[in-house]
Scaffold this motif. Structure first.
Motif, PDB file in Angstrom:
ATOM      1  N   LEU A   1     -64.778 -34.817 -56.712  1.00  0.00           N
ATOM      2  CA  LEU A   1     -64.156 -36.087 -56.339  1.00  0.00           C
ATOM      3  C   LEU A   1     -62.874 -36.399 -57.122  1.00  0.00           C
ATOM      4  CD1 LEU A   1     -64.467 -38.502 -54.451  1.00  0.00           C
ATOM      5  CD2 LEU A   1     -65.836 -39.629 -56.222  1.00  0.00           C
TER       6      LEU A   1
ATOM      7  N   VAL B   1     -60.152 -34.873 -55.333  1.00  0.00           N
ATOM      8  CA  VAL B   1     -59.926 -35.477 -54.020  1.00  0.00           C
ATOM      9  C   VAL B   1     -59.116 -36.769 -54.141  1.00  0.00           C
ATOM     10  CG1 VAL B   1     -61.046 -36.456 -51.977  1.00  0.00           C
ATOM     11  CG2 VAL B   1     -62.030 -34.437 -53.087  1.00  0.00           C
TER      12      VAL B   1
ATOM     13  N   GLN C   1     -57.237 -37.481 -56.597  1.00  0.00           N
ATOM     14  CA  GLN C   1     -56.031 -37.130 -57.344  1.00  0.00           C
ATOM     15  C   GLN C   1     -55.985 -37.726 -58.747  1.00  0.00           C
ATOM     16  OE1 GLN C   1     -52.748 -38.148 -54.760  1.00  0.00           O
ATOM     17  NE2 GLN C   1     -53.088 -36.374 -53.444  1.00  0.00           N
TER      18      GLN C   1
END
Length: 340
Positions: A171, A174, A176
């Motif tokens: 995560l 994902v 960033q």
């Protein structure tokens, strides 16, 4: 004019090699690292042996492929993959900096992603096994009466045990918060609120990876013990014959011991590491003081020992699995005697 990157800049191992700093790649192992590698290698062999044997017994005999044993087999598979994808590269080979981008990326993922994903996967399996045992005790005919829901439930359990931990482990990439460095074994983090993001992330993982499955497992096994206790009390008040009552009392005592062993071993092995991880992220000064004794490494080793203990406990607790393992042991001994 180029826009400054929001991430911490990635080191480049090629730059250090140009300066003839080859120790960046060819780092000599300390005596502690040598000793730790030997200990981790022994643990890896123990994990692979116990889990392969138990999973092989479950797969080889159709009568053993019950709902609970399927979850135990899935747990064994998670422990085996934990060895191959984390323990072997990160603790035995000691994967580190390389000129290969794949090696550097895997080095980063092994410490920051794979370890957390497998720990969460294994703990969720233990939680799911306790749920299946609760259904078996509280409503023995539920699976037969709701065959359609059984398949849906198992699909959800396997999704929660396998897919969800992997997705959540990735995560930060994902959303960033992090990005990988291709030429150095170090994750590049966002500069803004870096410490806050790390505290949020590791606190969340400690709660999700350990606290949540622990609370659920304790609740389920406590409920199992309470049902067994109430059943024994009800039979006693109904003037159950003495021999049958003593048999039920022994069964109740066995259930209590089983619950105590499963929960006790799980907490004993897992809790110290996760408490240390929480302290480590909230009070870095204290963690630096104890780090000189390599406390985190040994607590991680202790937590990983659960991958050996859990299949042994489940294998010995189930009567049919225990008999199958005994039969396999006799066959192995017989074959060894014949070969001699």
């Amino acid at each position: 004019m180029s826009t400054p990157s929001p991430y911490i800049s990635c080191p480049d191992v090629r730059y250090y090699l140009k300066l003839n700093l080859t120790f960046i790649i060819k780092k000599s192992r300390s005596q502690f690292e040598v000793d730790a590698t030997i200990v981790w290698s022994i643990l890896m062999v123990a994990i692979l042996t116990t889990n392969i044997v138990l999973m092989g017994v479950i797969c080889s005999k159709p009568l053993l492929r019950t709902q609970n044993n399927i979850l135990v087999g899935s747990l064994c598979l998670a422990n085996i993959l934990f060895c191959f994808f984390y323990i072997f590269p990160a603790k035995v080979i000691l994967i580190g900096n390389s000129i290969s981008p794949f090696t550097n990326i895997y080095c980063q993922l092994s410490h920051m992603v794979l370890q957390m994903a497998f720990f969460c996967c294994i703990n969720f399996h233990i939680c799911s096994i306790s749920l299946d045992k609760l259904i078996t005790v509280a409503s023995p005919f539920w699976y037969d009466q709701h065959k359609k829901y059984k398949l849906i439930m198992f699909a959800v359990i396997l999704f929660v045990c396998w897919v969800l931990p992997i997705f959540l482990a990735f995560l930060p990439f994902v959303i960033q918060w992090w990005r990988v460095c291709h030429y150095f074994c170090a994750i590049s983090e966002r500069k803004v609120n870096r410490i806050l993001y790390l505290q949020i992330w590791h606190t969340f993982w400690s709660a999700f990876m350990f606290l949540l499955p622990t609370v659920i497992t304790v609740i389920f096994y406590s409920r199992i013990f309470k049902i067994a206790k109430n059943h024994a009390e009800r039979l006693r008040t109904e003037s159950t014959p003495s021999s049958r009552y003593h048999a039920i009392s022994r069964s109740k005592l066995k259930a209590a011991k089983t619950v105590a062993i499963i929960v006790g071993v799980y907490l004993l092995l897992q809790m110290p590491y996760h408490i240390f991880q929480t302290i480590n992220i909230l009070n870095r000064g204290l963690s630096r003081i104890v780090d000189r004794y390599h406390l985190r490494e040994w607590l991680l080793f202790l937590a990983s020992c659960n991958s050996v203990c859990s299949p042994i406990i489940y294998g010995l607790h189930d009567k049919y699995l225990r008999n199958a393992l005994k039969h396999l042991g006799r066959r192995v001994v017989k074959q060894c005697k014949l070969s001699l």
